[in-house]
Scaffold this motif. Structure first.
Motif, short mmCIF file in Angstrom:
data_model
loop_
_atom_site.label_atom_id
_atom_site.label_comp_id
_atom_site.label_asym_id
_atom_site.label_seq_id
_atom_site.Cartn_x
_atom_site.Cartn_y
_atom_site.Cartn_z
N TYR A 16 0.95 -1.35 -0.45
CA TYR A 16 0.08 -0.14 -0.30
C TYR A 16 0.66 1.25 0.33
CZ TYR A 16 0.88 0.84 4.58
OH TYR A 16 1.44 1.21 5.83
N ALA A 17 0.27 2.33 -0.32
CA ALA A 17 0.74 3.61 -0.58
C ALA A 17 -0.28 4.76 0.30
CB ALA A 17 1.53 4.13 -1.75
N TYR A 18 0.21 5.52 -0.03
CA TYR A 18 -1.23 6.81 0.69
C TYR A 18 -1.59 7.47 -0.82
CZ TYR A 18 -0.59 5.75 5.03
OH TYR A 18 -1.48 5.85 6.52
N ALA A 28 -1.58 -0.23 11.72
CA ALA A 28 -2.85 -1.68 11.66
C ALA A 28 -2.54 -2.30 10.04
CB ALA A 28 -3.76 -0.41 11.55
N MET A 29 -2.12 -1.94 8.90
CA MET A 29 -2.08 -2.51 8.02
C MET A 29 -0.58 -3.03 7.89
SD MET A 29 -4.21 -1.57 5.61
CE MET A 29 -3.09 -2.08 3.57
N LEU A 30 0.48 -2.25 9.00
CA LEU A 30 1.75 -3.55 9.14
C LEU A 30 1.08 -4.39 9.80
CD1 LEU A 30 4.42 -1.05 9.46
CD2 LEU A 30 4.05 -2.36 6.99
N ALA A 31 0.50 -4.55 11.21
CA ALA A 31 0.17 -5.07 11.65
C ALA A 31 -0.53 -7.05 11.25
CB ALA A 31 -0.60 -5.07 12.82
N LYS A 32 -2.01 -6.60 10.12
CA LYS A 32 -1.71 -6.54 9.20
C LYS A 32 -1.11 -7.89 8.17
CE LYS A 32 -6.30 -5.08 8.89
NZ LYS A 32 -7.34 -6.39 9.20
N GLY A 33 -0.22 -7.54 7.79
CA GLY A 33 1.10 -8.16 7.03
C GLY A 33 1.67 -7.58 5.75
#
Length: 177
Positions: free
Chosen positions: A39-41, A66-71
């Protein structure tokens, strides 16, 4: 005796319900969400959001966590683009009360008869997180959280983190085929 046992549960319910974030999501049911890993913003969209830069940083930092925690991996060549939108709504509540007969409520003859009005205000925030397919430039998932906003700087980080965490807990959707 039952009332005393139920009182702690009632207090817990009130604390949880007053401080909670309500989440709604929508998504494209034809999308295979397992294909997205990076992902990116969406900078153009985020720059248009009319909130303070400090709050934007808080939101983006919470999304990263949150995104890093989801892998997911943050990259310059993403599968997903993330956009946000935020707004607030002021709520005004008016309560009218009348005191009458004796010490209770109602009408009657009493030197204590009277009434009044109380006004209370609160601010609800609405945070929307859009996930866009980077190749097709199409919205594939949207999560919206609404709840009480605090103005206390010490609580803002936790408040915003709660919004983001509860919204992104719904991603990816549980698609049954």
């Amino acid at each position: 005796m039952k009332t005393i046992k139920l009182l702690p549960l009632l207090l817990l319910y009130l604390v949880v319900s007053c401080g909670s974030v309500h989440v709604n999501t929508d998504y494209d049911k034809a999308v295979d969400f397992t294909q997205y890993k990076t992902y990116a913003y969406y900078k153009t969209g985020i720059d248009k959001v009319e909130i303070s830069d400090l709050d934007k940083k808080r939101i983006l930092r919470s999304i990263d966590e949150a995104m890093l925690a989801k892998g997911f991996t943050k990259t310059d060549t993403p599968d997903l683009l993330i956009n946000i939108n935020a707004k607030s709504e002021k709520n005004v509540n008016m309560n009218q009360f009348y005191a009458g007969y004796g010490y209770g409520w109602g009408f009657g003859w009493s030197p204590y008869w009277g009434g009044g009005t109380s006004l209370t205000t609160s601010t609800d925030g609405i945070l929307t997180i859009d996930l866009i397919d980077a190749k097709k430039k199409e919205l594939i998932w949207q999560g919206e959280g609404s709840g009480y906003l605090t103005k206390d700087t010490n609580e803002k980080d936790e408040n915003i983190k709660e919004f983001v965490t509860k919204i992104l807990a719904q991603y990816p959707p549980d698609v049954k085929k």
